[in-house]
Design an enzyme around this catalytic site. Structure first.
Site, PDB file in Angstrom:
ATOM      1  CE1 TYR A 182      59.160  41.986 -16.625  1.00  0.00           C
ATOM      2  CE2 TYR A 182      56.925  42.617 -17.195  1.00  0.00           C
ATOM      3  CZ  TYR A 182      58.141  42.074 -17.544  1.00  0.00           C
ATOM      4  OH  TYR A 182      58.336  41.615 -18.821  1.00  0.00           O
ATOM      5  CG  ASP A 242      68.722  30.330 -18.520  1.00  0.00           C
ATOM      6  OD1 ASP A 242      68.575  30.469 -17.290  1.00  0.00           O
ATOM      7  OD2 ASP A 242      67.875  30.689 -19.345  1.00  0.00           O
ATOM      8  CD  GLN A 277      56.538  32.764 -23.125  1.00  0.00           C
ATOM      9  OE1 GLN A 277      56.690  33.774 -22.440  1.00  0.00           O
ATOM     10  NE2 GLN A 277      55.387  32.459 -23.692  1.00  0.00           N
TER      11      GLN A 277
HETATM   12  C1  AKB Z   1      54.114  39.444 -18.128  1.00  0.00           C
HETATM   13  O1  AKB Z   1      52.914  39.123 -18.159  1.00  0.00           O
HETATM   14  O2  AKB Z   1      54.726  39.783 -17.111  1.00  0.00           O
HETATM   15  C2  AKB Z   1      54.874  39.437 -19.431  1.00  0.00           C
HETATM   16  C3  AKB Z   1      54.866  40.786 -20.065  1.00  0.00           C
HETATM   17  C4  AKB Z   1      53.638  41.311 -20.683  1.00  0.00           C
HETATM   18  O3  AKB Z   1      55.867  41.436 -20.093  1.00  0.00           O
HETATM   19  N1  AKB Z   1      54.342  38.456 -20.317  1.00  0.00           N
END
Ligand code: AKB
Length: 317
Positions: free
Chosen positions: A143, A34, A12
């Protein structure tokens, strides 16, 4: 002359950043890579190669062969997808970053590294409104944990090995070129496609879930400005807060209805609701504004208009 490596050029951010960097530095100086095929304009518009950032041997050959001086490492598993494959996501996000940091430490030609962090570094114990640059960070997602650890590592390499690392905590990014890829803020991209194509959208967050967002053109401009800023002005060695604008699905729907009055919306929150509930609602980016003059052009009305026009063009609707 700089030679720039973009890792994650089909994604993106990468698909738009590569084009802008090629305008500034010249197509032949921006190497897009990539693990998957990129769009035609990236492949035809300059050097493109399939390259896995986890393959450290090929990576170092590539960097030396092309005399790379700057790296933008954008490849990552985002919040929603990472919750489905936590250990694999941690390994991909961390190993790839450590490969790049070690490379930048060893290869003298590499002058700067950009690595994106995220509002996901914050958690439920963080103040949610106007979240400060320096605050409590107890992320609940894999994450977010990987981004928080990554921030510690880039600061460590910066201070200990003098690697010039630069980073932004991106909010949700809204763009039309490439569809969003597995994040919690993706609803704010998906809704435009479904609104234009079908006039109906089922949202995976509740109508009043406020999150910070940014239009891609502003994100790209900020990223390049940060990379071009004089290093003596940069007080943050972890990652800069970036606010953009904040809105809820309901506010976005109201704005879209000015263009598509019959848009039908239903709300069916899934596991991403808990992620969104642990993230800030708005961000204080005064340090970025002060240090390198960050500023934005797109508000909710303007980005909505551009998104609808561009998605309509894409599907000739
Ligand atoms: C996600 O939603 O994981 C990403 C971010 C906010 O890092 N768009």
């Amino acid at each position: 002359m700089d030679n720039i490596l973009v890792i994650g050029a089909a994604g993106q951010i990468g698909s738009e950043l590569t084009i802008e960097l090629r305008k500034i530095y010249g197509s032949e100086h921006v190497f897009a890579t990539d693990i998957k095929q990129a769009s035609k304009d990236i492949v035809d518009g300059g050097p493109f190669q399939i390259l896995d950032v986890l393959d450290d041997k090929r990576l170092i050959h590539f960097v030396i062969r092309h005399k790379i001086t700057q790296i933008y490492h954008l490849a990552a598993v985002l919040s929603g997808n990472a919750e489905r494959i936590p250990i694999q996501a941690w390994n991909i996000n961390m190993e790839s970053l450590m490969n790049i940091l070690d490379l930048a430490k060893e290869v003298e030609d590499i002058k700067k590294v950009f690595w994106p962090s995220s509002i996901a570094v914050f958690g439920p114990t963080t103040p949610r409104v106007n979240t400060p640059q320096l605050t409590v960070m107890e992320p609940r997602t894999v994450y977010g944990i990987s981004k928080q650890a990554g921030e510690r590592w880039i600061e460590y390499y910066n201070r200990r090995y003098k690697v010039d690392t630069r980073s932004i905590r991106y909010p949700g990014l809204i763009s039309f070129k490439t569809e969003a890829g597995g994040g919690t803020t993706d609803y704010a991209v998906e809704i435009f496609y479904d609104a234009v194509k079908y006039g109906i959208y089922e949202c995976f967050l509740t109508e009043n879930t406020r999150l910070p967002m940014l239009f891609m053109a502003d994100a790209i401009k900020s990223t390049i400005n940060l990379m071009e800023a004089d290093s003596s002005k940069l007080s943050i060695k972890t990652s800069y807060n970036l606010g953009g604008i904040s809105f809820s699905p309901e506010e976005l729907v109201n704005e879209i209805r000015k263009h598509i009055p019959l848009l039908k919306i239903t709300y069916k929150p899934d596991f991403r609701q808990a992620i969104a509930d642990s993230w800030p609602q708005s961000i204080d980016d005064s340090v970025a504004r002060h240090d390198w003059g960050c500023n934005f052009t797109y508000n909710l009305a303007k980005l909505t208009e551009v998104m609808i026009n561009e998605v309509r063009k894409k599907y000739e609707i």
